[in-house]
Design an enzyme around this catalytic site. Structure first.
Site, short mmCIF file in Angstrom:
data_model
loop_
_atom_site.label_atom_id
_atom_site.label_comp_id
_atom_site.label_asym_id
_atom_site.label_seq_id
_atom_site.Cartn_x
_atom_site.Cartn_y
_atom_site.Cartn_z
N SER A 408 -2.44 5.28 6.81
CA SER A 408 -1.79 4.23 6.01
C SER A 408 -0.28 4.34 6.08
O SER A 408 0.43 3.47 5.60
CB SER A 408 -2.26 4.30 4.56
OG SER A 408 -2.11 5.59 4.07
N HIS A 429 -5.36 -0.13 10.19
CA HIS A 429 -5.32 0.37 8.82
C HIS A 429 -6.23 -0.47 7.95
O HIS A 429 -5.93 -1.64 7.68
CB HIS A 429 -3.88 0.34 8.30
CG HIS A 429 -3.76 0.72 6.87
ND1 HIS A 429 -2.92 0.09 5.98
CD2 HIS A 429 -4.41 1.67 6.13
CE1 HIS A 429 -3.05 0.64 4.78
NE2 HIS A 429 -3.95 1.61 4.86
N GLU A 441 -4.86 -4.15 8.69
CA GLU A 441 -3.47 -4.11 9.16
C GLU A 441 -3.48 -3.43 10.53
O GLU A 441 -3.62 -2.21 10.63
CB GLU A 441 -2.62 -3.28 8.19
CG GLU A 441 -1.46 -3.97 7.57
CD GLU A 441 -0.71 -3.06 6.59
OE1 GLU A 441 -1.08 -1.90 6.38
OE2 GLU A 441 0.26 -3.55 6.02
N ASN A 479 1.69 -1.19 2.12
CA ASN A 479 2.06 0.02 1.37
C ASN A 479 3.57 0.20 1.27
O ASN A 479 4.07 0.76 0.29
CB ASN A 479 1.41 1.25 2.01
CG ASN A 479 -0.07 1.32 1.66
OD1 ASN A 479 -0.50 0.74 0.66
ND2 ASN A 479 -0.84 1.98 2.49
#
Ligand code: T1G
Length: 693
Positions: A408, A429, A441, A479
């Site tokens: 991540s 991800h 992702e 994130n």
């Protein structure tokens, strides 16, 4: 007749065939074609029955979204539908595919309906911030009753042909070829001299105030912040308050008003954006995706299991590689338990479960990945561990096998170096739970082969994910932006905000939950580890706001220990945790901080503008190619409310000049480290433009 609707006849049976790829939306040509077809049918005394059918993969899947907001050309849909409904001889709708929105309304306005067994029906208008505007809220209750109508028009839920038949929404399910079955049905009606049958002639079902009251309550909860579902519910009531024709007019007016509203504009933007992000603008035109016939997943923790489940559920063979037999057995036990509960809830058959399990090969040996086309690494979030795995994969797999990391935030470039095959390395991800969350992702590193990019974007769609492409940076898109919201959340608490007040403001904005509830859910130890990994680049103030570390030190990890920002009972119901008050007060005293009241407006601006500003930086750096990539990722990865259009679309609606002004004020108050406006935001604000210039 126009190219979109072809009128033919065979003896006493006429057929109007709609052909408007890709989904036979009721564009202007289709509406005009329907009107012309009914006129031709009515004018020919030889003709006894008209069949309405569609070419291609589906019957009409709705009004043409691309026409919304533009001047109406030709008859509107309600006029075309009135022609069908008002025909003096029977009209049969022969339907297949996804009969949605205006398409469902066209079918209901016909007098009889026959469907291919695999057909699905629904009113997705509320997902576009709309309500059915061409009779859906008026014909459905007369055919199927209140409960089915409320569920269909307020949630956008789809039903299959069997349920539609049981509900009275269709008359027959076709055996074999739909066109032939429709023709046989028409011949039968013609022979019997059957007349037209209008749903509008049927009475409304008995009113049920309690049902409406329950629906209002549950919608206020499940569709919080959205205007359309409650509007759709109220539109059904028009059938009790007005004659059918007037109810139709009022329903159409309500729909037109909704189309002009901000939530529909935002949701239609999201609908188009979710399709736009599949297109990778800078991929060479001749690049082709590699074939992925089998996949390996290495690392069978919570994420690895979810990834294995998503792949097997898509019917793709997957080799599940664990550390040792015990890890593999534990992972497979968890997978079987999760799928087992889905079977128990009737959401999956036992046969489907068995088929999916049969696609999973258990292994503890990387050598078993020698023939797969794609490997997804999901081992522990530690760079050295991952580098070791990528070095092994680089040797154990054949050249051309794609090596993807589920990391991540760790640097994909380093994994590419470790693999010895940088051109085959990328990131994929997934979001927890990986078998449920739509967003994937995909991460392109400097040396990732364009064919690898094309392959993982396609593969994402194949396993039911919404693939968004990101470049390499700390936290990629979601994130990285989320970390700024978390930062501002901690700062707000340092300044005197109560965590529950911040969470309430964020939920009120439309997120599923606020930053503190999310931290408790994800685990404060996980958050502490992520903060630790970023400590080298963190500012003194970020390091000082060490509430998470303080709680972890006391063994309070959030939901998993029953105590974190909140305390949790055995049903995980959250309550205020007085220990946090003491912690915040002690923190303020220790650092000589003065606490103040912070209003909801500032709370939202601090949390959301921090994400908007970071999104602008992500765009400026080219980590995301378009604002759509950011909005789609944040909606589907973090639950940014779709009815706002996503962070950048939402900021555009506010006006980037206003956003910039507030960011400048925050910069005055809190310093450059956190609030230096992104160059792109400054540039667009000064030019009076938005991110969606
Ligand atoms: N209008 C215009 N274009 C549409 C469209 C629509 N309704 N639906 C799909 N497309 C385009 C889409 O943009 C894409 O184009 C291509 O078709 C394939 O779509 C009066 C007011 C039908 C289940 O909300 O749910 O009727 O990107 O990639 O995954 O009461 O499309 O290739 O250029 O999604 O196989 C109500 C929305 C409208 C249906 C197919 N109807 N569409 O899914 O393909 S409002 C909807 C879908 C209304 C009335 C009200 C899905 C699908 P491009 P796709 P798919």
């Amino acid at each position: 007749m126009n190219a979109m609707v072809t009128f033919t006849k065979q003896g006493p049976i006429a057929e109007a065939l709609v052909d408007n790829p890709p989904v036979n939306a009721t564009s202007a040509g289709v509406r005009q074609g329907l009107v012309d077809a009914v006129r031709q049918f009515e004018a020919d005394p030889e003709l006894k029955v008209l069949i309405l059918r569609c070419a291609g993969r589906t019957f009409i899947a709705g009004a043409d979204i691309k026409e919304f907001g533009k001047p109406m050309v030709g008859p509107n849909l309600t006029e075309a539908i009135a022609m069908l409904d008002g025909a003096s001889k029977p009209v049969i709708a022969a339907v297949h595919g996804t009969v949605l929105g205006g398409g469902f309304e066209v079918a209901l306005a016909c007098h009889y309906r026959i469907a291919d067994p695999a057909t699905r029906f629904g009113f997705p208008e509320v997902k576009l911030g709309l309500l059915p505007g061409a009779g859906g809220t008026q014909r459905t209750p007369r055919l199927a009753g209140l409960a089915t109508t409320i569920e269909l028009v307020t949630t956008g839920k789809q039903i299959n042909a069997k349920k539609a038949l049981e509900s009275g929404l269709i008359d027959r399910i076709a055996e074999g070829d739909l066109a032939a079955a429709a023709h046989a049905y028409a011949t039968e009606l013609a022979a019997a001299g059957t007349g037209p049958r209008s749903a509008g002639d049927l009475p409304m079902p008995e009113d049920d105030a309690a049902l409406f009251a329950d629906a209002r309550k549950s919608l206020a909860r499940s569709m919080r912040g959205q205007t359309a579902p409650l509007l759709a519910l109220e539109a059904i009531r028009l059938g009790y308050d007005y004659p059918f024709a007037e109810a139709l007019e009022r329903e159409y007016a309500m729909c037109k008003e909704a189309i002009a509203g901000p939530q529909s504009k935002a949701l239609r933007h999201v609908f188009a954006a979710e399709r736009e992000v599949a297109r990778i603008p800078d991929l060479p035109a001749d690049v082709t995706a590699r074939e992925v016939k089998s996949v390996g997943v290495i690392g069978l923790g919570v994420m690895g299991r979810g990834i294995v489940m998503a792949i097997a559920a898509a019917g793709i063979p997957v080799v599940a590689v664990g550390l040792d037999d015990e890890h593999v057995a534990k992972a497979m036990g968890a997978i079987e338990k999760m799928w087992g509960s889905t079977v128990k809830k009737g959401r999956m058959s036992q046969e489907q479960l068995d088929r999916q399990l049969a696609l999973i090969t258990r292994s503890t040996n990387v050598a078993d990945l020698g023939s797969v086309d794609l490997v997804i690494e999901a081992v522990t979030e530690d760079l050295a561990t991952k580098e070791k795995v990528f070095a092994e994969l680089g040797k154990a797999t054949r050249p051309g096998t794609i090596l993807a990391s589920n990391t991540s935030f760790l640097n994909i470039e380093k994994l590419a170096d470790a693999s010895g095959r940088a051109e085959d390395v990328c990131g994929m991800h997934f979001f927890n739970p990986a078998n449920v969350m739509r967003l994937l992702e995909n991460v392109r590193a400097e040396r990732t082969d364009p064919a690898v990019v094309a392959t993982i974007m396609d593969f994402g769609k194949r396993i039911g994910k919404l693939s968004v492409l990101s470049g390499v940076c700390d936290g990629f898109i979601v994130n990285r932006m989320l970390s700024k919201r978390s930062r501002e959340g901690f700062f707000l608490v340092e300044e005197g905000a109560a965590p529950s007040v911040v969470d309430k403001a964020v939920s009120g904005f439309g997120f599923p939950m606020g930053p503190f509830a999310l931290g408790d859910l994800a685990g404060l130890d996980v958050q502490a580890a992520a903060r630790k990994s970023r400590a080298a680049s963190a500012s003194p103030r970020e390091l000082r706001a060490d509430f998470v570390e303080q709680m972890v030190a006391q063994g309070n990890l959030g939901q998993k220990t029953g105590s974190g920002w909140y305390t949790y009972d055995e049903n995980r119901k959250a309550s205020h945790n007085p220990a946090t008050d003491a912690m915040i007060a002690a923190h303020a005293e220790k650092h000589g901080l003065s606490l103040r009241e912070i209003g909801e407006q500032e709370t939202i601006e601090r949390l959301v503008y921090a994400m908007v500003n970071e999104g602008a930086k992500i765009l400026s750096e080219g980590v995301a190619a378009r604002p759509q990539d950011i909005d789609v990722a944040m909606i589907n990865g973090l639950g940014f409310p779709a009815y706002t259009g996503g962070p950048l679309f939402w900021a555009d609606q506010i006006g980037l000049d206003k956003v910039l002004a507030r960011i400048e004020e925050f910069r005055e108050q809190h310093g450059d480290a956190y609030w230096t406006p992104a160059p792109l935001l400054v540039e667009r604000a000064k030019a009076g433009q938005g991110f969606y210039a």
